[in-house]
Design a protein around this motif. Sequence first.
Motif, PDB file in Angstrom:
ATOM      1  N   ALA A  78      -2.981  -1.406  -6.397  1.00 56.97           N
ATOM      2  CA  ALA A  78      -4.350  -1.070  -5.988  1.00 56.97           C
ATOM      3  C   ALA A  78      -5.017  -2.252  -5.311  1.00 56.97           C
ATOM      4  O   ALA A  78      -5.694  -2.092  -4.286  1.00 56.97           O
ATOM      5  N   VAL A  79      -4.830  -3.445  -5.862  1.00 52.38           N
ATOM      6  CA  VAL A  79      -5.423  -4.645  -5.267  1.00 52.38           C
ATOM      7  C   VAL A  79      -4.879  -4.839  -3.861  1.00 52.38           C
ATOM      8  O   VAL A  79      -5.623  -5.137  -2.921  1.00 52.38           O
ATOM      9  N   SER A  80      -3.583  -4.643  -3.691  1.00 52.59           N
ATOM     10  CA  SER A  80      -2.981  -4.767  -2.362  1.00 52.59           C
ATOM     11  C   SER A  80      -3.602  -3.782  -1.384  1.00 52.59           C
ATOM     12  O   SER A  80      -3.853  -4.114  -0.229  1.00 52.59           O
ATOM     13  N   SER A  81      -3.874  -2.564  -1.848  1.00 51.00           N
ATOM     14  CA  SER A  81      -4.450  -1.556  -0.947  1.00 51.00           C
ATOM     15  C   SER A  81      -5.863  -1.944  -0.517  1.00 51.00           C
ATOM     16  O   SER A  81      -6.294  -1.614   0.584  1.00 51.00           O
ATOM     17  N   VAL A  95      -7.706   3.391  -2.850  1.00 56.85           N
ATOM     18  CA  VAL A  95      -7.393   2.824  -4.165  1.00 56.85           C
ATOM     19  C   VAL A  95      -7.025   3.927  -5.146  1.00 56.85           C
ATOM     20  O   VAL A  95      -6.027   3.825  -5.875  1.00 56.85           O
ATOM     21  N   ILE A  96      -7.796   4.993  -5.173  1.00 56.33           N
ATOM     22  CA  ILE A  96      -7.529   6.077  -6.121  1.00 56.33           C
ATOM     23  C   ILE A  96      -6.172   6.715  -5.837  1.00 56.33           C
ATOM     24  O   ILE A  96      -5.361   6.912  -6.749  1.00 56.33           O
ATOM     25  N   VAL A  97      -5.895   7.017  -4.581  1.00 51.88           N
ATOM     26  CA  VAL A  97      -4.604   7.620  -4.218  1.00 51.88           C
ATOM     27  C   VAL A  97      -3.465   6.666  -4.550  1.00 51.88           C
ATOM     28  O   VAL A  97      -2.424   7.074  -5.085  1.00 51.88           O
ATOM     29  N   ALA A 131      -9.185  -7.507 -14.537  1.00 58.77           N
ATOM     30  CA  ALA A 131     -10.074  -8.555 -14.014  1.00 58.77           C
ATOM     31  C   ALA A 131      -9.754  -8.824 -12.552  1.00 58.77           C
ATOM     32  O   ALA A 131     -10.656  -9.041 -11.730  1.00 58.77           O
ATOM     33  N   GLU A 132      -8.473  -8.770 -12.215  1.00 58.87           N
ATOM     34  CA  GLU A 132      -8.053  -8.956 -10.820  1.00 58.87           C
ATOM     35  C   GLU A 132      -8.573  -7.816  -9.941  1.00 58.87           C
ATOM     36  O   GLU A 132      -9.049  -8.045  -8.828  1.00 58.87           O
TER      37      GLU A 132
END
Length: 200
Positions: A78-81, A95-97, A131-132
């Motif tokens: 998710a962070v990468s997206s 993020v959700i997908v 946290a990330e």
Amino acid sequence: MGDEHPTAGATKGEQTRQAVLDAAIARFGADGYRATSVARIARDADVSGTVPYAYFPNKGALFLAALDEDAAGVIHEAVSSILDDPESRAWQSTVIVTLVTALDAHPLARRVLAGLEPHVTDRMLDIPALAELRKAVAERIAHDQLAGVVRTDVDPAAMANGTVVIILSLLMSVVQFGPGGIAAHGPDVFAVFEAAFRPT
């Protein structure tokens, strides 16, 4: 699963610990906490029955470490997206997908989100990797504020915390009730995000 974790440069002890964690994620994810023994995890990891205790004091500690590791894998995607396309205005839906798709490869995180391990469901809010994700969302909101596409009268950290809680709730709903709900109501959810973030 061991292929997901680079072992180049890792000590033998680090490799063994990772093998135990990988086996724990797979076994706890498939069979659950109560039906899984540390001895079975050790067999799956191809180590002797006492080796897991060299790294984890008990079954509960191994379970929590496995959950943290598996959830971190989902969250890193998710962070990468969020970071991949800083110009995208639809990052919340991305993020959700991404999270929903990532859960297919993360059985323990999926099991906990499905409510099948009620003794640790609340742990999902305290996963260290969250946290990330909160930080990445806050930075994205601040970036979008500077670009003039997000209202400037909101605190990025507070909005990030709220956004992450909403996203986790949506994930739990999708896992427990199936993807039909997000398909049917996704546009409404994203309309709420748009209304909350849009500059006044």
